[in-house]
Design a protein around this motif. Structure first.
Motif, mmCIF file in Angstrom:
data_model
loop_
_atom_site.group_PDB
_atom_site.id
_atom_site.type_symbol
_atom_site.label_atom_id
_atom_site.label_comp_id
_atom_site.label_asym_id
_atom_site.label_seq_id
_atom_site.Cartn_x
_atom_site.Cartn_y
_atom_site.Cartn_z
ATOM 1 N N LEU A 113 0.847 -1.189 0.000
ATOM 2 C CA LEU A 113 0.000 0.000 0.000
ATOM 3 C C LEU A 113 0.880 1.236 0.000
ATOM 4 O O LEU A 113 1.867 1.309 0.755
ATOM 5 N N ALA A 114 0.563 2.208 -0.833
ATOM 6 C CA ALA A 114 1.285 3.483 -0.859
ATOM 7 C C ALA A 114 0.489 4.522 -0.082
ATOM 8 O O ALA A 114 -0.733 4.619 -0.231
ATOM 9 N N PHE A 115 1.186 5.280 0.738
ATOM 10 C CA PHE A 115 0.553 6.297 1.572
ATOM 11 C C PHE A 115 1.310 7.607 1.417
ATOM 12 O O PHE A 115 2.532 7.649 1.575
ATOM 13 N N HIS A 116 0.577 8.657 1.068
ATOM 14 C CA HIS A 116 1.186 9.990 0.974
ATOM 15 C C HIS A 116 0.628 10.846 2.100
ATOM 16 O O HIS A 116 -0.557 11.176 2.117
ATOM 17 N N PRO A 117 1.459 11.247 3.080
ATOM 18 C CA PRO A 117 0.939 11.991 4.228
ATOM 19 C C PRO A 117 0.348 13.342 3.868
ATOM 20 O O PRO A 117 -0.615 13.793 4.515
ATOM 21 N N ILE A 193 3.916 -1.033 3.675
ATOM 22 C CA ILE A 193 3.428 0.313 3.365
ATOM 23 C C ILE A 193 4.588 1.160 2.861
ATOM 24 O O ILE A 193 5.636 1.248 3.517
ATOM 25 N N TYR A 194 4.400 1.760 1.695
ATOM 26 C CA TYR A 194 5.394 2.669 1.122
ATOM 27 C C TYR A 194 4.969 4.106 1.413
ATOM 28 O O TYR A 194 3.860 4.513 1.046
ATOM 29 N N VAL A 195 5.828 4.868 2.071
ATOM 30 C CA VAL A 195 5.538 6.259 2.416
ATOM 31 C C VAL A 195 6.091 7.147 1.307
ATOM 32 O O VAL A 195 7.309 7.222 1.102
ATOM 33 N N ALA A 196 5.197 7.788 0.568
ATOM 34 C CA ALA A 196 5.591 8.673 -0.521
ATOM 35 C C ALA A 196 5.698 10.100 -0.003
ATOM 36 O O ALA A 196 5.180 10.441 1.058
ATOM 37 N N GLY A 197 6.351 10.941 -0.785
ATOM 38 C CA GLY A 197 6.470 12.342 -0.413
ATOM 39 C C GLY A 197 7.861 12.669 0.080
ATOM 40 O O GLY A 197 8.307 12.157 1.111
ATOM 41 N N SER A 198 8.590 13.532 -0.656
ATOM 42 C CA SER A 198 9.950 13.885 -0.263
ATOM 43 C C SER A 198 9.966 14.837 0.916
ATOM 44 O O SER A 198 10.977 14.956 1.606
ATOM 45 N N GLU A 199 8.866 15.553 1.149
ATOM 46 C CA GLU A 199 8.785 16.494 2.268
ATOM 47 C C GLU A 199 7.673 16.056 3.206
ATOM 48 O O GLU A 199 6.505 16.020 2.835
ATOM 49 N N ILE A 200 8.029 15.722 4.420
ATOM 50 C CA ILE A 200 7.066 15.397 5.463
ATOM 51 C C ILE A 200 7.308 16.369 6.601
ATOM 52 O O ILE A 200 8.311 16.271 7.323
ATOM 53 N N PRO A 296 15.001 33.860 6.025
ATOM 54 C CA PRO A 296 15.933 34.314 4.986
ATOM 55 C C PRO A 296 15.602 33.707 3.629
ATOM 56 O O PRO A 296 14.823 32.760 3.518
ATOM 57 N N ASP A 297 16.222 34.273 2.615
ATOM 58 C CA ASP A 297 16.077 33.713 1.278
ATOM 59 C C ASP A 297 16.735 32.332 1.219
ATOM 60 O O ASP A 297 17.683 32.051 1.962
ATOM 61 N N PRO A 298 16.225 31.454 0.351
ATOM 62 C CA PRO A 298 16.817 30.108 0.266
ATOM 63 C C PRO A 298 18.297 30.173 -0.096
ATOM 64 O O PRO A 298 18.719 30.934 -0.974
ATOM 65 N N SER A 299 19.071 29.377 0.583
ATOM 66 C CA SER A 299 20.498 29.284 0.300
ATOM 67 C C SER A 299 20.723 28.349 -0.884
ATOM 68 O O SER A 299 19.814 27.625 -1.298
ATOM 69 N N PRO A 300 21.937 28.338 -1.452
ATOM 70 C CA PRO A 300 22.203 27.373 -2.536
ATOM 71 C C PRO A 300 21.943 25.932 -2.124
ATOM 72 O O PRO A 300 21.480 25.122 -2.937
ATOM 73 N N VAL A 301 22.214 25.608 -0.868
ATOM 74 C CA VAL A 301 21.939 24.254 -0.395
ATOM 75 C C VAL A 301 20.439 23.984 -0.391
ATOM 76 O O VAL A 301 19.973 22.910 -0.782
ATOM 77 N N ASP A 302 19.646 24.973 0.047
ATOM 78 C CA ASP A 302 18.194 24.809 0.051
ATOM 79 C C ASP A 302 17.655 24.622 -1.361
ATOM 80 O O ASP A 302 16.776 23.791 -1.602
ATOM 81 N N LEU A 303 18.170 25.405 -2.300
ATOM 82 C CA LEU A 303 17.713 25.294 -3.689
ATOM 83 C C LEU A 303 18.066 23.935 -4.273
ATOM 84 O O LEU A 303 17.285 23.348 -5.026
ATOM 85 N N ARG A 304 19.243 23.434 -3.911
ATOM 86 C CA ARG A 304 19.627 22.111 -4.411
ATOM 87 C C ARG A 304 18.724 21.041 -3.821
ATOM 88 O O ARG A 304 18.310 20.104 -4.518
ATOM 89 N N MET A 305 18.391 21.156 -2.542
ATOM 90 C CA MET A 305 17.512 20.179 -1.918
ATOM 91 C C MET A 305 16.115 20.221 -2.535
ATOM 92 O O MET A 305 15.459 19.195 -2.682
ATOM 93 N N LEU A 310 12.127 17.291 -6.091
ATOM 94 C CA LEU A 310 11.323 17.097 -7.302
ATOM 95 C C LEU A 310 11.585 15.730 -7.924
ATOM 96 O O LEU A 310 10.664 15.038 -8.361
ATOM 97 N N ILE A 311 12.854 15.331 -7.957
ATOM 98 C CA ILE A 311 13.200 14.028 -8.521
ATOM 99 C C ILE A 311 12.683 12.905 -7.621
ATOM 100 O O ILE A 311 12.143 11.896 -8.095
ATOM 101 N N LEU A 312 12.801 13.083 -6.314
ATOM 102 C CA LEU A 312 12.307 12.060 -5.391
ATOM 103 C C LEU A 312 10.792 11.947 -5.460
ATOM 104 O O LEU A 312 10.239 10.841 -5.352
ATOM 105 N N ASP A 313 10.106 13.070 -5.654
ATOM 106 C CA ASP A 313 8.651 13.020 -5.822
ATOM 107 C C ASP A 313 8.276 12.249 -7.084
ATOM 108 O O ASP A 313 7.251 11.557 -7.110
#
Length: 505
Positions: A113-117, A193-200, A296-305, A310-313
Motif C-alpha cells: 500500500l502506498a501512503f502519501h501523508p 506500506i510505502y511512504v511517498a512524499g519527499s517532504e514530510i 531568509p532567502d533560500p540558500s544554494p543548499v536549500d535550492l539544491r535540496m 522534485l526528482i524524489l517526488d
C-alpha cells in the motif's frame, strides 16, 4: 511531439518571414487563467492569431482551460488525457529507477500500500493547521501563513482555530490516524506500506506512531541505493555550509570599560553570556528561527535540496501509481490546483478504475475520531464498523461521485472520467462501471462512458489484500525487538540480507 503528431501540427521553429518579428516582440502574448472558457479563446485569442499569425501563451497557473467542458468538446478532454498520461513522461532514468523500486517491493511476495501523508508546510499554512503541531513547527507554519497573507495568496486572518479546520476536513490526516484507520480496516501489522512524499513536515518523528503499528514502513531511502540516487541527480559542485559559529565575545578591555561605566555600587551581577548556537541546531531549513523572526532567502543548499525533492517526488509518483492500494493523507478537494495525491488518484483512475484507491471524506473521519479522541487505541466495535463502512464506500461509487463533485470542477486531471474512459459491453469484467448517474448540471457523475473498441483487451485482475485479519480491538501489534534487529523492521532486514541488495552501495 511524437505522441501528439496525430493530434496537433507541431513545428520546431517559426518560418523565416516571422522570425525577425518575434525577436522584436511584435507578437501579442496572453496569460490565460486555468479557469479560462472556450469562449475566451474564440473571442479574444483567435482574432489576434489570425491578424498577427503568431501569438504567445504563458501557462503560469497550472492550466489554461476550465476543467469541465460541454459534451460537444469531449475530444478536447481526451486530448488532455493523452497529453498528461501519455505525452508527458518522466526522464528515462527516473522511470527505470522507479520501476526498479516497484520490482524490489514486488520481490517480497506480498501486495503493498502506498501512503502519501500530505504534510507540506505550504499546505498546512494555507489551510490554517498550525495548532496540530507543537513548539517550533507551529511557529514555522504561522510564519509561512503570514507570508501568504502579505503576498496576497491568502485572504484570511493569521490566527485561526486549527481544530475547527480539522473538523471541517481542511487539514491533513495525521499518520497516526491513518495507521488506526488501516488497522480498523483489517490490515495486519505485517502489511507493507510505502511512504511517498519527499517532504514530510515534522520529519520522521510524526511517523513514529504509525511505524509502531506497521513496522514494515519503507520509503525511497530503503528501496534505492545511494549511487542510484547520485547518478539520478547528476554531477554537482560541492557547496559550502554555514557552520553557524557564534559571534565573537567582547574583549577583556571592553568588559572592564563597561564595568567602570556601570554606575554606583552595589551593582547586580551581569547576566550570563548568551548560549552559543551549535551546528546541529543550525542544520535544516528551520535553523533560521533560532536567530531571527524573518525567514531568509533560500540558500544554494536549500535550492539544491528543492531540486532533489522534485526528482524524489517523481520516483514516489511511479511507485504510488503502481501500488496495489493507495491512501491519501490529504488531497485538495478542489481548493487549489491538485497536489501529489490528487494527481496519483487521477492517473490510477485513468489506468484502472477498479484499482484500490481510497477517497476518504476527512470531515466524516474527523467526526469519527472525535468520538474516540480520549481512547483512540481501544475503540468500540461499532466505531470500527463505521470506519470500515465509510472507507469501503470510498473505494466504490460513493467515493467516485464525491470526487467528481468536489475535485473535478477545479482539476480535470484529478477525475478524468467519463471522458477519458470507455465501457465494455460484458457485465462480468471487473473494469465495467455501474449505472449512470447525472448531477444537477446535467453532467455525468458516474458512468456515461462510450463503448470500448473491440480491439481493446480487458480482464486484468487487481491484486487484493488479505481482508481476513482479525478485528482491530482483538489483535495485538507485534514489534521487532530492538536488541535483535537494531531497531530495523523485518522488511529492512530482509532487503539487506539479499545478496544483490546493498543500500550503502
Amino acid at each position: 511531439m511524437a505522441t501528439l503528431k496525430n493530434d496537433v501540427i507541431i513545428v520546431k521553429i517559426l518560418p523565416k518571414n516571422l522570425q525577425a518579428a518575434r525577436k522584436r516582440n511584435e507578437f501579442p502574448t496572453f496569460k490565460p487563467k486555468k479557469s479560462a472558457s472556450p469562449n475566451f479563446y474564440i473571442t479574444e485569442i483567435l482574432p489576434k492569431l489570425k491578424k498577427s499569425k503568431v501569438i504567445g501563451l504563458v501557462i503560469a497557473d497550472g492550466g489554461c482551460l476550465q476543467s469541465i467542458l460541454p459534451p460537444s468538446m469531449s475530444e478536447f478532454q481526451r486530448l488532455r488525457c493523452r497529453v498528461t498520461f501519455h505525452a508527458l513522461q518522466f526522464r528515462t532514468e527516473i522511470q527505470v529507477l522507479g520501476h526498479k523500486m516497484v520490482k524490489r517491493l514486488r520481490s517480497l511476495g506480498q501486495p503493498f500500500l502506498a501512503f502519501h501523508p500530505g504534510l507540506v508546510r505550504d499546505t498546512l499554512a494555507y489551510h490554517g493547521c498550525s495548532e496540530l503541531f507543537q513548539d517550533i513547527h507551529t511557529e514555522l507554519i504561522q510564519s509561512r501563513r503570514a507570508q501568504m497573507i502579505k503576498q496576497g495568496i491568502l485572504n484570511e486572518e493569521l490566527n485561526v482555530d486549527s481544530h475547527l479546520r480539522r473538523d471541517n476536513g481542511s487539514c491533513p490526516l495525521m499518520p497516526e490516524e491513518v495507521g488506526l484507520l488501516l488497522r480498523a480496516m483489517g490490515y495486519s501489522s505485517s502489511t507493507l506500506i510505502y511512504v511517498a512524499g519527499s517532504e514530510i513536515f515534522g520529519g520522521q518523528r510524526v511517523l513514529i506512531p504509525m511505524r509502531a503499528i506497521f513496522p514494515n514502513l519503507v520509503d525511497h531511502t530503503i528501496l534505492s541505493r545511494k549511487k542510484e540516487l547520485s547518478d539520478l541527480f547528476g554531477a554537482e559542485m560541492p557547496l559550502s555550509f554555514d557552520h553557524g559559529q557564534p559571534s565573537p565575545g567582547k574583549s577583556e578591555e571592553e568588559l572592564k570599560e563597561e564595568w567602570k561605566k556601570a554606575g554606583p555600587r552595589p551593582r547586580p551581577l551581569p547576566p550570563p553570556p548568551d548560549r552559543p548556537i551549535y551546528q546541529h541546531e543550525k542544520e535544516g531549513w528551520y535553523g533560521w528561527i533560532m536567530e531571527t523572526n524573518t525567514e531568509p532567502d533560500p540558500s544554494p543548499v536549500d535550492l539544491r535540496m528543492q531540486a532533489h525533492r522534485l526528482i524524489l517526488d517523481a520516483l514516489d509518483y511511479i511507485v504510488s501509481v503502481e501500488a496495489d492500494a493507495f491512501f491519501p493523507g490529504f488531497q485538495n478537494d478542489g481548493n487549489k490546483w491538485p497536489d501529489f495525491s490528487s494527481l496519483v488518484m487521477g492517473q490510477r483512475l485513468y489506468e484502472s478504475a477498479s484499482s484500490r484507491t481510497y477517497r476518504p471524506d476527512r470531515k466524516v473521519l474527523a467526526e469519527f475520531f472525535n468520538m474516540v479522541r480520549d481512547d483512540m487505541y481501544h475503540p468500540k466495535r461499532n466505531w470500527t464498523l463505521l470506519v470500515r463502512d465509510h472507507l469501503n464506500k470510498s473505494l466504490r461509487e460513493d467515493g467516485l461521485m464525491r470526487e467528481s463533485l468536489s475535485s473535478k470542477p477545479t482539476s480535470f486531471l484529478s477525475h478524468p472520467l467519463p471522458e477519458c474512459s470507455c465501457r465494455i459491453p460484458s457485465g462480468e469484467d471487473i473494469n465495467q462501471l455501474g449505472p449512470q448517474l447525472k448531477g444537477d448540471d446535467g453532467r455525468f457523475l458516474y458512468g456515461g462512458e462510450d463503448e470500448c473498441p473491440k480491439w481493446m483487451e480487458h480482464g486484468q485482475k487487481a491484486v487484493s489484500f488479505d481482508d481476513s485479519a482479525s478485528d482491530y480491538e482483538n489483535e495485538n501489534v507485534e514489534l521487532q525487538e530492538s536488541d535483535d534487529t537494531g531497531g530495523k523492521s523485518s522488511l529492512t532486514l530482509s532487503l539487506e540480507q539479499d545478496e544483490e541488495w546493498d543500500p550503502n552501495d
